[in-house]
Design an enzyme around this catalytic site. Structure first.
Site, mmCIF file in Angstrom:
data_model
loop_
_atom_site.group_PDB
_atom_site.id
_atom_site.type_symbol
_atom_site.label_atom_id
_atom_site.label_comp_id
_atom_site.label_asym_id
_atom_site.label_seq_id
_atom_site.Cartn_x
_atom_site.Cartn_y
_atom_site.Cartn_z
ATOM 1 N N SER A 68 -34.035 45.415 -60.136
ATOM 2 C CA SER A 68 -34.922 45.265 -58.995
ATOM 3 C C SER A 68 -36.296 44.764 -59.456
ATOM 4 O O SER A 68 -36.381 43.745 -60.138
ATOM 5 C CB SER A 68 -35.013 46.595 -58.238
ATOM 6 O OG SER A 68 -35.506 46.415 -56.935
ATOM 7 N N ASP A 181 -28.992 44.998 -54.545
ATOM 8 C CA ASP A 181 -29.962 45.607 -55.458
ATOM 9 C C ASP A 181 -29.287 46.457 -56.543
ATOM 10 O O ASP A 181 -28.460 47.320 -56.252
ATOM 11 C CB ASP A 181 -30.906 46.492 -54.638
ATOM 12 C CG ASP A 181 -32.195 46.829 -55.356
ATOM 13 O OD1 ASP A 181 -32.156 47.051 -56.577
ATOM 14 O OD2 ASP A 181 -33.239 46.877 -54.689
#
Length: 300
Positions: A68, A181
């Site tokens: 991320s 993610d």
């Protein structure tokens, strides 16, 4: 590009960890320190302070991984940017630099603007061009498992996938996988560093904020759910970490881009506190570990 599906840690994780390290020891000589940068959206800017502390104190990092927000910082640093270089970009960063509000049934914003942003941030955009080995972790939405990208190929799309926060950004399809993610399946990417030959792993985790009584929008609800989930899986990545650095930024908002200087300062302070332990890994004399790390092959 090597896209390796990461298996969940089992009860015999010590044996697996030793096997990974032992196999790579036969291929590479010398000690190697790996740095794992976790997610945190804007609060991930604190990673820059950690890098600055390591740079100032000549701590040789031989491999780096990110998930991320940590994927952006890790890739920038692996590509050759210094902490100061990354800070210059971070100080002017805004949400609209990486996202564009749009109508999509699978997400509220597009991440195509991230391509231009990463062109400013990175000095190289291929894994094989990185000065040290880099791993970017995303989540395979279909299989429900983390996937580590490293070795060869494009860096930009794996970073975008690693930042594809569910509900905010739509999933990205890449190499036959539907990706979201990396934070969903691996909060801090410590384990992939063992595949890259790390002997010691420094993990940087952005702490969660405390819960509140009222959540005023969908994003705050989803974000809190991920915080609860990550707290339940924390023991997994900690098993592969020798040192954990947790900058005290829990009380700062997810989109606190305007607090970049403060975030960097707190990251640097947290890293400085961990230096006594990290220095014990360094040899008292002999060739520079940094020169050894740079001479190692960049592919896993």
């Amino acid at each position: 590009m090597d896209a390796v599906e990461m298996k969940p840690a089992q009860g015999w994780w010590r044996t697996a960890r030793g096997w990974l390290r032992g196999g790579l020891e036969r291929r590479r000589s010398g000690r190697r320190i790996g740095l794992a940068l976790g997610g945190g959206f804007a609060r991930g800017i604190a990673h820059i302070g950690v890098l600055r502390a390591l740079e100032k104190n000549n701590i040789p990092i031989g491999a780096i991984s990110g998930v991320s927000a940590g994927a952006m910082v890790a890739a920038a640093w692996a590509s050759g940017s210094s902490a100061d270089d990354i800070q210059k970009v971070a100080l002017s960063m805004k949400f609209r630099d990486v996202a564009r509000w749009t109508l999509n049934l699978r997400g509220l914003a597009g991440s195509d603007r991230m391509i231009t942003f990463l062109a400013r941030l990175l000095q190289a955009n291929q894994f094989e061009q990185m000065r040290i080995p880099l791993a970017i972790v995303a989540t395979d939405l279909v299989r429900g498992k983390p996937v580590s990208f490293h070795g060869q190929g494009d860096v930009v799309l794996p970073i975008r996938a690693s930042c594809a926060y569910p509900g905010l950004f739509p999933p990205l399809r890449y190499q036959g996988r539907l990706l979201v993610d990396g934070f969903v399946s691996m909060e801090v990417p410590a384990e992939p560093l063992l595949q890259l030959g790390a002997d010691h792993v420094i993990s940087v985790a952005i702490p969660n904020s405390d819960g509140i009584e009222d959540y005023g929008n969908m994003f705050s609800v989803v974000s809190r759910c991920f915080q609860v989930m990550s707290a339940r899986t924390e023991t997994t990545w900690r098993r592969y970490s020798d040192v954990v650095i947790a900058p005290p930024v829990a009380d700062m908002k997810w989109d606190s881009f305007t607090s970049a200087n403060k975030l960097i300062e707190l990251g640097e302070q947290a890293a400085m506190a961990a230096l006594p332990t990290i220095r014990k890994w360094l040899p008292a004399a002999g060739p520079s570990l940094e020169s050894k790390a740079k001479s190692l092959p960049v592919t896993a």
